[in-house]
Design a protein around this motif. Structure first.
Motif, mmCIF file in Angstrom:
data_model
loop_
_atom_site.group_PDB
_atom_site.id
_atom_site.type_symbol
_atom_site.label_atom_id
_atom_site.label_comp_id
_atom_site.label_asym_id
_atom_site.label_seq_id
_atom_site.Cartn_x
_atom_site.Cartn_y
_atom_site.Cartn_z
ATOM 1 N N THR A 273 0.622 -1.281 -0.088
ATOM 2 C CA THR A 273 -0.124 0.121 -0.126
ATOM 3 C C THR A 273 0.778 1.243 -0.033
ATOM 4 O O THR A 273 2.036 1.239 0.498
ATOM 5 N N SER A 274 0.313 2.422 -0.640
ATOM 6 C CA SER A 274 0.828 3.824 -0.549
ATOM 7 C C SER A 274 0.174 4.979 -0.319
ATOM 8 O O SER A 274 -1.275 4.709 -0.348
ATOM 9 N N SER A 275 0.327 5.999 0.009
ATOM 10 C CA SER A 275 -0.549 6.937 0.485
ATOM 11 C C SER A 275 -1.066 7.581 -0.857
ATOM 12 O O SER A 275 -2.139 8.148 -0.848
ATOM 13 N N LYS A 276 -0.502 7.286 -1.918
ATOM 14 C CA LYS A 276 -1.181 7.753 -3.383
ATOM 15 C C LYS A 276 -1.565 6.586 -4.288
ATOM 16 O O LYS A 276 -0.603 5.737 -4.261
ATOM 17 N N VAL A 277 -2.726 6.408 -4.677
ATOM 18 C CA VAL A 277 -3.338 5.436 -5.550
ATOM 19 C C VAL A 277 -2.760 5.573 -6.817
ATOM 20 O O VAL A 277 -2.769 6.643 -7.554
ATOM 21 N N PRO A 278 -1.827 4.786 -7.479
ATOM 22 C CA PRO A 278 -1.223 4.720 -8.581
ATOM 23 C C PRO A 278 -2.361 4.523 -9.736
ATOM 24 O O PRO A 278 -3.260 3.802 -9.667
ATOM 25 N N LEU A 279 -2.219 5.340 -10.762
ATOM 26 C CA LEU A 279 -2.874 4.974 -12.104
ATOM 27 C C LEU A 279 -2.277 3.983 -12.793
ATOM 28 O O LEU A 279 -1.394 3.403 -12.794
ATOM 29 N N GLY A 280 -3.309 3.002 -13.542
ATOM 30 C CA GLY A 280 -2.719 1.800 -14.269
ATOM 31 C C GLY A 280 -2.141 2.345 -15.662
ATOM 32 O O GLY A 280 -2.135 3.559 -15.813
ATOM 33 N N LYS A 281 -1.813 1.377 -16.388
ATOM 34 C CA LYS A 281 -1.089 1.497 -17.753
ATOM 35 C C LYS A 281 -1.895 2.392 -18.728
ATOM 36 O O LYS A 281 -1.473 3.607 -19.142
ATOM 37 N N LEU A 282 -3.211 2.322 -18.842
ATOM 38 C CA LEU A 282 -3.810 2.936 -19.833
ATOM 39 C C LEU A 282 -4.201 4.299 -19.359
ATOM 40 O O LEU A 282 -4.080 5.251 -20.035
ATOM 41 N N MET A 283 -4.516 4.639 -18.108
ATOM 42 C CA MET A 283 -4.732 5.759 -17.647
ATOM 43 C C MET A 283 -3.779 6.654 -17.632
ATOM 44 O O MET A 283 -3.631 7.914 -17.855
ATOM 45 N N THR A 284 -2.378 6.097 -17.378
ATOM 46 C CA THR A 284 -1.056 6.854 -17.583
ATOM 47 C C THR A 284 -0.702 7.502 -19.098
ATOM 48 O O THR A 284 -0.505 8.669 -19.047
ATOM 49 N N VAL A 285 -0.950 6.394 -19.712
ATOM 50 C CA VAL A 285 -0.712 6.856 -21.350
ATOM 51 C C VAL A 285 -1.634 7.900 -21.880
ATOM 52 O O VAL A 285 -1.480 8.652 -22.591
ATOM 53 N N ILE A 286 -2.878 7.814 -21.303
ATOM 54 C CA ILE A 286 -3.954 8.792 -21.773
ATOM 55 C C ILE A 286 -3.482 9.959 -21.239
ATOM 56 O O ILE A 286 -3.723 11.316 -21.881
ATOM 57 N N LYS A 287 -3.338 10.231 -20.006
ATOM 58 C CA LYS A 287 -2.931 11.290 -19.057
ATOM 59 C C LYS A 287 -1.691 11.977 -19.939
ATOM 60 O O LYS A 287 -1.582 13.152 -20.203
ATOM 61 N N ALA A 288 -0.716 11.297 -20.534
ATOM 62 C CA ALA A 288 0.612 11.659 -20.868
ATOM 63 C C ALA A 288 0.458 12.092 -22.537
ATOM 64 O O ALA A 288 1.137 13.024 -23.155
ATOM 65 N N THR A 289 -0.676 11.540 -23.176
ATOM 66 C CA THR A 289 -0.478 11.635 -24.457
ATOM 67 C C THR A 289 -1.802 12.219 -25.252
ATOM 68 O O THR A 289 -1.873 12.532 -26.335
ATOM 69 N N ARG A 290 -3.091 12.118 -24.355
ATOM 70 C CA ARG A 290 -4.264 12.319 -25.037
ATOM 71 C C ARG A 290 -4.997 13.277 -24.011
ATOM 72 O O ARG A 290 -5.858 13.003 -23.230
ATOM 73 N N PRO A 291 -4.707 14.722 -24.101
ATOM 74 C CA PRO A 291 -5.127 15.849 -22.900
ATOM 75 C C PRO A 291 -6.522 15.934 -23.189
ATOM 76 O O PRO A 291 -7.418 16.049 -22.031
ATOM 77 N N GLN A 292 -7.253 15.753 -24.138
ATOM 78 C CA GLN A 292 -8.658 16.185 -24.309
ATOM 79 C C GLN A 292 -9.293 14.702 -23.752
ATOM 80 O O GLN A 292 -10.280 14.989 -23.053
ATOM 81 N N HIS A 293 -9.001 13.832 -24.133
ATOM 82 C CA HIS A 293 -9.414 12.491 -23.556
ATOM 83 C C HIS A 293 -9.361 12.606 -21.948
ATOM 84 O O HIS A 293 -10.332 12.360 -21.069
ATOM 85 N N TRP A 294 -8.210 12.922 -21.470
ATOM 86 C CA TRP A 294 -8.042 12.907 -20.161
ATOM 87 C C TRP A 294 -9.070 13.880 -19.505
ATOM 88 O O TRP A 294 -9.535 13.713 -18.261
ATOM 89 N N GLN A 295 -9.067 14.976 -19.826
ATOM 90 C CA GLN A 295 -9.952 15.997 -19.484
ATOM 91 C C GLN A 295 -11.351 15.609 -19.385
ATOM 92 O O GLN A 295 -11.900 15.603 -18.280
#
Length: 311
Positions: A273-295
């Motif tokens: 466990t950690s204090s920050k809940v990590p994002l999965g692979k897909l969410m990480t890629v969307i956040k990094a490469t697809r700003p409109q989709h992430w929003q």
């Protein structure tokens, strides 16, 4: 325990079952964990574990990376509920998992995710992908007594049957005609196209765990298959991303709360466990490469999944 003490434990357990019934016997055992330990050692059904005194485990001899055998109240299979929680690969996390579960295989996974141009699937928390030539739709499920999203645990129904996927798509996209019987035709009709392809190297671990833990002043016993996947993202390689995931497959929605307890017990016992809940692979890629989709995702799903709003 010597032979006489082992025999005494077994005889006492059988007598309790006969005279008081199964429910009373189990309740009595759960209130005295030392008796469970003695019984397990006496019958050699569950080996004693010093590393994690509250968790006894049995290792399946024929577990494979793509199979999950029934165990206790949990199993893998069509239309069942996937209960999972992700963890960061830091501080020797995989090494701790590897000491407690069997390594059951490694493979290379290619996932192709699809959605409409206006994100009608993902913004409703439905995730359609093609993996190894097979279609899968992950649909959210909420069960009374469970805590999806807020605790970092995700609960999804994994649907691979084309008819069931079509039914779900029709509910998500009302313009889709109900007479369409081909999944390919349906995807073309609603303009569903690939938006992301992920290539991952996966290492799989599995084992059967029995947990006797205290929750909210009560004693809870849960047994089931635990599966841990360790994924390293190969493409897009620029992200250099890796993630771990603890997963339990519940036989039905009514078993989701127990599955969540098992996942949390395993995570805690192995310091995942950690204090920050990590994002999965897909969410990480969307956040990094697809700003409109992430929003769009943070707007539609942010209240359900606080991890989407983390900085």
């Amino acid at each position: 325990a010597n032979d006489s003490s082992a025999l005494t434990v077994i005889v006492l357990w059988v007598l309790l079952m006969i005279t008081e019934g199964h429910t009373v016997a189990v309740d009595c055992a759960l209130r005295h964990p030392a008796f469970i330990s003695s019984l397990c050692c006496a019958t050699k059904l569950l080996p004693s574990t010093k590393r994690y005194p509250n968790l006894d485990r049995q290792r399946p001899s024929n577990t494979r990376c793509v199979q999950r055998g029934a165990a206790g109240i949990f199993a893998g299979g069509e239309g069942q509920v996937e209960v999972e929680k992700k963890f960061l690969l830091q501080g020797g996390a995989e090494e701790r998992v590897a000491k407690s579960l069997d390594f059951v295989g490694k493979k290379r996974i290619v996932d192709r995710y699809l959605d409409t141009q206006d994100f009608r699937l993902t913004t409703q928390d439905h995730w359609l992908r093609e993996r190894d030539g097979c279609w899968e739709l992950k649909a959210p499920i909420t069960v009374a007594g469970s805590t999806p999203g807020t605790s970092g645990i995700d609960t999804y129904m994994e649907i691979t049957n084309h008819t069931e996927i079509l039914r779900a798509l029709t509910a998500l996209v009302p313009s889709l005609e109900t007479h369409i019987t081909s999944l390919t035709d349906a995807l073309m009709k609603i303009g569903c196209a690939p938006y992301c392809e992920l290539v991952s190297a996966r290492r799989c671990y599995a084992g059967v765990w029995h947990s006797v833990e205290g929750y909210c002043g009560a004693v809870k016993a849960v047994q089931g298959d635990i599966r841990v996947d360790i994924d390293t993202l190969e493409e897009p390689a620029s992200l250099g991303f890796g993630i771990g995931e603890v997963e339990v497959m519940a036989l039905s929605p009514s078993h989701v709360p127990e599955a969540e307890i098992l996942v949390e017990a395993f995570m805690t016992a192995h310091q995942l466990t950690s204090s920050k809940v990590p994002l999965g692979k897909l969410m990480t890629v969307i956040k990094a490469t697809r700003p409109q989709h992430w929003q769009s995702l943070t707007t539609s799903l942010g209240s359900k999944y606080p991890k989407l709003r983390q900085k």
